[in-house]
Design a protein around this motif. Structure first.
Motif, mmCIF file in Angstrom:
data_model
loop_
_atom_site.group_PDB
_atom_site.id
_atom_site.type_symbol
_atom_site.label_atom_id
_atom_site.label_comp_id
_atom_site.label_asym_id
_atom_site.label_seq_id
_atom_site.Cartn_x
_atom_site.Cartn_y
_atom_site.Cartn_z
ATOM 1 N N LYS A 109 1.039 -1.131 0.042
ATOM 2 C CA LYS A 109 -0.082 0.190 0.105
ATOM 3 C C LYS A 109 1.006 1.213 -0.068
ATOM 4 O O LYS A 109 2.037 1.393 0.667
ATOM 5 C CB LYS A 109 -1.103 -0.108 1.250
ATOM 6 C CG LYS A 109 -1.818 -1.102 1.084
ATOM 7 C CD LYS A 109 -2.960 -0.882 2.448
ATOM 8 C CE LYS A 109 -3.909 -2.068 2.415
ATOM 9 N NZ LYS A 109 -4.795 -2.230 3.516
ATOM 10 N N PRO A 110 0.407 2.308 -0.913
ATOM 11 C CA PRO A 110 1.394 3.480 -0.770
ATOM 12 C C PRO A 110 1.585 4.219 0.637
ATOM 13 O O PRO A 110 2.817 4.499 0.826
ATOM 14 C CB PRO A 110 0.712 4.243 -1.852
ATOM 15 C CG PRO A 110 -0.303 3.480 -2.496
ATOM 16 C CD PRO A 110 -0.444 2.291 -1.717
ATOM 17 N N THR A 115 -7.829 4.790 11.376
ATOM 18 C CA THR A 115 -7.119 3.229 10.670
ATOM 19 C C THR A 115 -5.840 3.582 10.524
ATOM 20 O O THR A 115 -5.032 4.563 9.868
ATOM 21 C CB THR A 115 -7.674 3.225 9.065
ATOM 22 O OG1 THR A 115 -9.151 2.988 9.244
ATOM 23 C CG2 THR A 115 -7.259 2.236 8.258
ATOM 24 N N GLY A 116 -4.880 2.573 10.988
ATOM 25 C CA GLY A 116 -3.615 2.686 11.273
ATOM 26 C C GLY A 116 -2.762 2.008 9.977
ATOM 27 O O GLY A 116 -3.268 1.578 8.867
ATOM 28 N N LEU A 117 -1.618 1.736 9.947
ATOM 29 C CA LEU A 117 -0.817 1.122 9.204
ATOM 30 C C LEU A 117 -1.034 -0.494 9.089
ATOM 31 O O LEU A 117 -1.142 -1.106 8.066
ATOM 32 C CB LEU A 117 0.896 0.911 9.400
ATOM 33 C CG LEU A 117 1.364 2.567 9.216
ATOM 34 C CD1 LEU A 117 2.890 2.326 9.900
ATOM 35 C CD2 LEU A 117 1.162 3.287 8.034
ATOM 36 N N ILE A 163 5.375 5.458 4.956
ATOM 37 C CA ILE A 163 5.739 5.544 6.396
ATOM 38 C C ILE A 163 6.897 4.802 6.669
ATOM 39 O O ILE A 163 7.933 5.129 7.269
ATOM 40 C CB ILE A 163 4.742 5.136 7.117
ATOM 41 C CG1 ILE A 163 3.452 6.191 7.026
ATOM 42 C CG2 ILE A 163 4.926 5.172 8.536
ATOM 43 C CD1 ILE A 163 3.712 7.650 7.486
ATOM 44 N N MET A 164 7.032 3.429 5.904
ATOM 45 C CA MET A 164 8.127 2.642 6.399
ATOM 46 C C MET A 164 9.492 3.320 5.838
ATOM 47 O O MET A 164 10.623 3.248 6.427
ATOM 48 C CB MET A 164 7.955 1.173 5.621
ATOM 49 C CG MET A 164 6.575 0.624 6.472
ATOM 50 S SD MET A 164 6.688 0.401 8.172
ATOM 51 C CE MET A 164 8.160 -0.370 8.567
ATOM 52 N N ARG A 165 9.482 3.937 4.526
ATOM 53 C CA ARG A 165 10.406 4.541 3.979
ATOM 54 C C ARG A 165 11.074 5.820 4.899
ATOM 55 O O ARG A 165 12.052 5.858 5.175
ATOM 56 C CB ARG A 165 10.143 5.076 2.632
ATOM 57 C CG ARG A 165 10.068 4.043 1.704
ATOM 58 C CD ARG A 165 10.332 4.628 0.222
ATOM 59 N NE ARG A 165 9.288 5.496 -0.029
ATOM 60 C CZ ARG A 165 8.121 5.223 -0.698
ATOM 61 N NH1 ARG A 165 8.042 4.070 -1.018
ATOM 62 N NH2 ARG A 165 7.308 6.145 -0.841
#
Length: 596
Positions: free
Chosen positions: A27-28, A154-156, A33-35
């Motif tokens: 998911k974009p 709604t979170g990651l 967020i992870m990047r």
């Protein structure tokens, strides 16, 4: 976090790996967020490294705690969602009441004044599908009442909701399967609906085809003409070149379409596969598939219920049934009275009756008397009173113009001789003189003309057509006699068909075969050779396609009766190989012409 593992060695090995994931890193929003987290970790570590370089050896390494990322992306996302949820709950609590901060001792029993309110705010979470929060006033003032605000988020890791005990609930897990490109979504799971697979048949089929590319399959087989045979050659052959037959050609076509390689491995003992009724263990090619020592099993392998419970099959490539093969009926030795065969017994009886009747009628007409009659011969009337016809009485002495008596040649014996001479078309030395006797003789001659012509035509056809004597014409005839032995391949589906049949005829045949073990053979070739043997009378029960192949090559054998059942041949696969099974269904359809 299975997607973080290095599964490169399993992608091309055909391994069936299915996993569940909470974090969808495709998911974009999640990927962004992870990047950012990874970039922040890198910046922090770089600043720490720069500080150590500036400070030199005198820097105490214990002054700074090196930062390392969490052990997995899922744990990182859960921590992110927890912090985000805590911040939103604190904001909602601060908007609804005056939050007071007081020092607390972690080991003490005193709790924070707003602790329970904060927990209640975190429990009352509702999903709006957006990254936002809102404040809704639920109740007013008063003792025993809380001013509650609902936090929506709604979170990651997806929808965030807690039950009354504080455990997370109503979350979704993605079901993923390993493909050549990595893990691909195959469905979803939640607490209310359970597992829901969303992959289509075409997607599974395409994945299976991609998984077969450049793969080498082990194919177990049993020798059976004309499906798989040893190739005869003056040169030394190796590998798959040692074999030939219909199934080898079929494998060549399928492997060319799907892009895989295969290695043919003959099964020990040439056993197809039967289930032991006591231990429940399989033998032969079916056992090779169950123990994962083979990827396919191919020969004239019949698809039946018992085998389908153990292994999977592709789409049938040939339809057939059980039939009987026996020696061709031998020519009958001509009997002593074979000349009577062109006409039936009834016709011969009618001819004898007509022969005797005509003879008696001639006798009566020629010699019977009538009242007040005589014969005028040379101006004299002779004493012929009461004679029926005077014209059959002749002068025995032509030189004597006035004989004392006349004679009649139509005695009973002469009447019979005249009739038989006419029947044999040989004639006679005397002929009737009177009109009445001539009329009877003419009708008899016409009758004999028709009968002789019919007899001659039937005799010619009878002599030109070879009459065969076949002791059996069907399975019913075979089951009612004991002179001719009959049996089947002991480890094949034909024997299983008679064993499991509920029809009285087939049950009676199975009881005979089961009580006479020597009627079973170890291969179809042995059964056909036994039928040809002159030492015994033996009928072999086998598949109709094999029987047709043998009868085309051996003129002394013939198929008896029709088909006893209907069945099909297919390629057997290890259980649970949905990919290979769908390949068979999708691609063998275009190869059905090879089986016709």
């Amino acid at each position: 976090d299975t997607h973080l593992l290095d599964l490169e060695d399993f992608k091309y090995g055909g391994s069936n790996i299915t996993a569940v994931r909470l974090l969808d890193n495709t998911k974009p929003a999640v990927a962004h967020i992870m990047r950012e987290l990874e970039a922040g970790t890198a910046r922090y570590n770089n600043r720490e490294q720069d500080y150590k370089l500036r400070m030199g050896p005198s820097c105490d390494d214990q002054t700074f705690i090196p930062f390392s990322p969490p052990p997995s992306q899922t744990e990182t996302a859960l921590m992110y969602d927890a912090v985000h949820l805590f911040v939103l709950a604190i904001q909602a609590l601060d908007n609804s009441t005056d939050v007071q901060v007081s020092p607390l001792v972690c080991e003490g029993e005193e709790a924070w004044l707003h602790g329970n309110s904060l927990i209640n705010y975190m429990k009352l979470v509702r999903d709006t599908g957006v990254w936002s929060w809102c404040v809704i006033l639920v109740c007013g003032t008063g003792a025993g009442y809380w001013c509650v605000e609902l936090v929506n988020m709604t979170g990651l890791t997806g929808h965030i909701e807690f039950d009354s005990l504080g455990f997370r609930t109503n979350f979704d897990l993605d079901i993923v399967e390993l493909d050549l490109q990595g893990f691909v979504p195959a469905g979803s799971w939640n607490l209310l609906q359970g597992a829901n697979y969303t992959r289509t048949f075409q997607e599974v089929h395409d994945q299976a085809i991609r998984g077969l590319k450049n793969k080498t399959l082990i194919v177990s087989f049993a020798f059976t003409d004309p499906y798989i045979m040893r190739k005869k050659s003056a040169h030394r052959l190796t590998g798959n070149d040692r074999f030939e037959g219909f199934c080898v050609s079929l494998l060549d076509e399928i492997s060319a379409l799907l892009g895989f390689n295969y290695t043919l491995v003959p099964i020990k003992g040439n056993v197809y596969g039967t289930k032991d009724s006591v231990t429940g263990e399989w033998n032969g090619m079916i056992r090779e598939l169950l123990t994962q020592r083979a990827d396919m099993a191919i020969t004239d392998l019949t698809i039946n219920y018992e085998r389908e419970q153990a292994v999977d099959f592709t789409m049938p490539f040939m339809n057939l049934g059980i039939s009987i093969i026996y020696k061709k009926p031998q020519k009958m030795a001509p009997s002593l009275f074979s000349f009577l065969s062109p006409l039936s017994v009834e016709v011969w009886m009618y001819m004898i009756t007509a022969y005797v009747g005509v003879s008696m009628i001639l006798y009566i007409l020629a010699r019977c008397v009538l009242p007040l009659t005589g014969v005028f011969y040379h101006s004299q009337v002779y004493s012929t009173t009461h004679r029926f016809t005077p014209y059959e009485w002749q002068n025995p002495h032509p030189c004597d113009p006035e004989p004392e008596s006349l004679e009649n040649q139509f005695t009973m014996l002469n009447c019979m001789w005249f009739a038989i001479g006419s029947l044999m078309q040989q004639g006679c030395d005397f002929l009737p003189q009177a009109v009445s006797t001539r009329m009877v003789a003419g009708m008899w001659w016409f009758f004999t003309l028709i009968m002789i012509s019919s007899y001659t035509a039937n005799l010619a056809a009878f002599l030109t057509v070879e009459r065969m004597e076949s002791p059996i014409e069907s399975a019913e005839d075979l089951s009612k006699q004991t002179k001719i032995k009959y049996g089947a391949y002991k480890s094949g589906s034909t024997a299983a068909f008679f064993r499991d049949s509920t029809l009285p005829t087939y049950q009676r045949m199975w009881q005979y075969m089961n009580s006479t073990p020597d009627v079973f053979v170890n291969s179809n070739a042995e059964g056909f050779q036994r039928v040809q043997s002159e030492d015994e009378l033996y009928a072999f029960l086998s598949e109709s396609t094999s029987i047709e192949y043998v009868t085309e090559r051996f003129c002394d054998l013939v198929q008896i009766g029709g088909l006893l059942d209907s069945k099909s041949y297919g390629i057997a696969l290890p259980p649970g190989q949905e990919g290979l099974e769908t390949v068979g269904i999708g691609d063998l359809r275009g190869l059905r012409g090879l089986g016709t």
